[in-house]
Design a protein around this motif. Structure first.
Motif, PDB file in Angstrom:
ATOM      1  N   GLN A  77       0.860  -1.182   0.000  1.00 17.41           N
ATOM      2  CA  GLN A  77       0.000   0.000   0.000  1.00 17.41           C
ATOM      3  C   GLN A  77       0.890   1.223   0.000  1.00 17.41           C
ATOM      4  O   GLN A  77       1.750   1.366   0.881  1.00 17.41           O
ATOM      5  N   ILE A  79       1.375   4.734   1.006  1.00 21.70           N
ATOM      6  CA  ILE A  79       0.764   5.561   2.033  1.00 21.70           C
ATOM      7  C   ILE A  79       0.752   7.019   1.601  1.00 21.70           C
ATOM      8  O   ILE A  79      -0.196   7.747   1.847  1.00 21.70           O
ATOM      9  N   GLY A 151     -11.939   4.197   2.560  1.00 23.71           N
ATOM     10  CA  GLY A 151     -12.956   3.574   3.379  1.00 23.71           C
ATOM     11  C   GLY A 151     -14.343   3.652   2.780  1.00 23.71           C
ATOM     12  O   GLY A 151     -15.101   2.693   2.835  1.00 23.71           O
ATOM     13  N   GLY A 195      -5.658   1.764  -3.451  1.00 30.37           N
ATOM     14  CA  GLY A 195      -6.319   0.579  -2.941  1.00 30.37           C
ATOM     15  C   GLY A 195      -7.187  -0.149  -3.945  1.00 30.37           C
ATOM     16  O   GLY A 195      -8.295  -0.574  -3.637  1.00 30.37           O
TER      17      GLY A 195
ATOM     18  N   SER B 144      -0.888   4.820   8.905  1.00 33.12           N
ATOM     19  CA  SER B 144      -0.480   4.069   7.718  1.00 33.12           C
ATOM     20  C   SER B 144      -0.756   2.576   7.875  1.00 33.12           C
ATOM     21  O   SER B 144      -1.101   1.904   6.900  1.00 33.12           O
ATOM     22  N   GLU B 145      -0.638   2.080   9.101  1.00 31.70           N
ATOM     23  CA  GLU B 145      -1.001   0.678   9.301  1.00 31.70           C
ATOM     24  C   GLU B 145      -2.472   0.465   8.944  1.00 31.70           C
ATOM     25  O   GLU B 145      -2.849  -0.518   8.304  1.00 31.70           O
ATOM     26  N   ARG B 146      -3.291   1.427   9.348  1.00 37.52           N
ATOM     27  CA  ARG B 146      -4.714   1.298   9.049  1.00 37.52           C
ATOM     28  C   ARG B 146      -4.984   1.452   7.554  1.00 37.52           C
ATOM     29  O   ARG B 146      -5.808   0.745   6.991  1.00 37.52           O
ATOM     30  N   MET B 147      -4.246   2.352   6.913  1.00 41.22           N
ATOM     31  CA  MET B 147      -4.402   2.517   5.468  1.00 41.22           C
ATOM     32  C   MET B 147      -4.052   1.231   4.725  1.00 41.22           C
ATOM     33  O   MET B 147      -4.733   0.847   3.779  1.00 41.22           O
ATOM     34  N   LEU B 148      -2.986   0.587   5.184  1.00 40.96           N
ATOM     35  CA  LEU B 148      -2.574  -0.672   4.557  1.00 40.96           C
ATOM     36  C   LEU B 148      -3.715  -1.671   4.561  1.00 40.96           C
ATOM     37  O   LEU B 148      -4.024  -2.302   3.552  1.00 40.96           O
ATOM     38  N   LEU B 150      -6.918  -0.944   5.092  1.00 42.58           N
ATOM     39  CA  LEU B 150      -8.063  -0.370   4.386  1.00 42.58           C
ATOM     40  C   LEU B 150      -7.931  -0.680   2.895  1.00 42.58           C
ATOM     41  O   LEU B 150      -8.914  -0.978   2.223  1.00 42.58           O
ATOM     42  N   GLY B 151      -6.702  -0.606   2.414  1.00 48.08           N
ATOM     43  CA  GLY B 151      -6.480  -0.835   0.994  1.00 48.08           C
ATOM     44  C   GLY B 151      -6.396  -2.299   0.626  1.00 48.08           C
ATOM     45  O   GLY B 151      -6.924  -2.709  -0.406  1.00 48.08           O
ATOM     46  N   LYS B 152      -5.778  -3.106   1.471  1.00 51.09           N
ATOM     47  CA  LYS B 152      -5.460  -4.479   1.083  1.00 51.09           C
ATOM     48  C   LYS B 152      -6.009  -5.557   1.991  1.00 51.09           C
ATOM     49  O   LYS B 152      -5.869  -6.735   1.693  1.00 51.09           O
ATOM     50  N   GLY B 195     -13.584   1.188   7.976  1.00 55.53           N
ATOM     51  CA  GLY B 195     -14.078   1.154   6.600  1.00 55.53           C
ATOM     52  C   GLY B 195     -14.993  -0.007   6.287  1.00 55.53           C
ATOM     53  O   GLY B 195     -14.874  -0.646   5.242  1.00 55.53           O
ATOM     54  N   LEU B 196     -15.915  -0.301   7.187  1.00 61.84           N
ATOM     55  CA  LEU B 196     -16.883  -1.368   6.958  1.00 61.84           C
ATOM     56  C   LEU B 196     -18.269  -0.870   7.352  1.00 61.84           C
ATOM     57  O   LEU B 196     -18.394   0.077   8.132  1.00 61.84           O
TER      58      LEU B 196
END
Lengths: 249, 249
Positions: A77, A79, A151, A195, B144-148, B150-152, B195-196
């Motif tokens: 991803q 960032i 999201g 994403g 960024s951990e959350r983005m990772l 969220l994306g994948k 993101g759900l």
DNA sequence: CGATAATTTGAGACGTTTCAAAGCGGGTGG
DNA sequence: CCACCCGCTTTGAAACGTCTCAAATTATCG
């Protein structure tokens, strides 16, 4: 996995020296430090792996960087994308490891300044701290805009947002005119950024092309024809976004 | 839309005064400033709307905050959750508007310090700048951990990651013991965070319950039974994550 | 000019969302 | 104290968007 990539376009309308480097506000020490720490990298170089030891500060003088995280099974991803004139502190909360992987998307020249030296520069030049603060604010702001779309947004709005964000940022540093710019990324890269799978990036890009909103020529040369529509798809208020993600100079 | 909520749980094992407030490292001026600026808010209060005028710094003394962005059609994404002891600069790159909406998830007490005063504090107390820097690094890192994910990531890994992140952070400030804590969020909130849809959050939570990985009691009381498995689902290396998102004190 | 990587397109599979309805719980007013 | 109401959770079934797989086409570079 990118290793010693071969691409080397990506900086075509680039001023020979970076704005804030030559700007009168930059102190003499600053200019010198950046000049002596200057290093060139070719496209696709991995500068720093996630969790690697790191306490330096990176100043992008030219070219594009991608900051990324990866899952164990190799999914990447992106960032954030870092453009010329921006500053990067990859040091995480423990004070010595990097929270992110850093790689070059195009040929790039960077000044890599060790922590001790950077602290000294900060002390001597008060404008640097300000620059740092706005850089961080801008980065947070655009990261959260992307998170919002990651999201809650559709594929179209994610791509549209990314294209607009980059257009605004490039225009601000005079590396884009008339809403036209070269993206030094593959569709896979763009997918990792927003994403989506590269296949779906392709489809979405083609649809935007068909509808006359943008056109892509050559390898990722973007031209935005209808900003209004694109902004609408991206669910973006252009002026507000600009003020949030572009540092005042 | 939350307006003047009625919930007021969320801080049960809370120390009467915040750690860094009473810590010997905090300067006298700092303590005084925070004390005089202290304000209480009830759960669900919207402190600051996106793009609203803002130049103050927020110090969370107790309670939880949510930072969020919303789309035009009202979809909310929670960008980050702020816990006691953390500092927040909502000022975006233009220097005067907020890049985020700030709301309380539980009853909370904050010190809202105007920019001028905060700058003075920074100048007098060098530890504050350090605290700020690590706070920002930690925030970037967990975003960024959350983005990772969220994306994948899958729904399971997103939820698992969020539960682990919060567990680690709460444990660090001694508001969780034995991997057990109260989440002052509805399933809708949690969904907006990862993101759900709330429906899918419910399903995923129930599945984790059935598998004995966690158990949820009452209104969002989390207990993690099998951290190893949860970390595996979240694709997280616990020690590495801890060092990246927890500030050393 | 051949090898390799990137883009394009189609078709089916999969995960998540949406819609809908029932169950639960806490708070309020009669 | 009970009845009612409202918001949150739970569950089911169908719709939708994106991913994966696969193959053809096009660019890139030595």
């Amino acid at each position: 996995m990118h290793v010693e990539g071969t691409e080397n376009k990506g900086e075509r309308v680039l001023s020979p020296e970076l704005e804030f480097l030559t700007s009168p506000t930059a102190s003499c020490e600053m200019r010198q430090a950046l000049q002596t720490r200057k290093r060139e990298y070719c496209a696709g170089t991995i500068l720093k792996v996630e969790a690697e030891e790191n306490t330096a500060t990176y100043c992008v003088l030219s070219g594009w960087l991608a900051l990324s995280k990866s899952t164990i099974d190799g999914e990447r991803q992106i960032i954030d994308v870092i453009l010329p004139g921006e500053i990067l502190h990859p040091t995480s909360a423990d004070g010595h490891s990097s929270w992110i992987q850093i790689e070059t998307l195009s040929r790039a020249s960077l000044a890599v300044v060790p922590r001790a030296e950077w602290s000294k520069l900060e002390a001597t030049d008060p404008t640097i701290r300000k620059l740092e603060a706005t850089t961080i604010a801008a980065s947070m702001s655009r990261m959260s805009e992307r998170m919002l779309r990651l999201g809650k947004g559709t594929a179209e709005s994610r791509i549209a947002y990314a294209l607009i964000e980059l257009c605004l940022r490039l225009t601000a540093i005079r590396q884009s005119k008339n809403r036209e710019y070269h993206l030094p990324m593959t569709q896979k890269d763009l997918g990792d950024f927003v994403g989506l799978s590269s296949v779906h990036v392709c489809r979405t890009l083609r649809r935007l092309n068909r509808n006359g909103v943008i056109s892509t020529m050559d390898h990722m040369d973007i031209r935005i024809h209808d900003v209004e529509t694109l902004a609408h798809i991206a669910e973006v208020d252009l002026d507000r976004l600009r003020s949030e993600i572009i540092s005042v100079r």
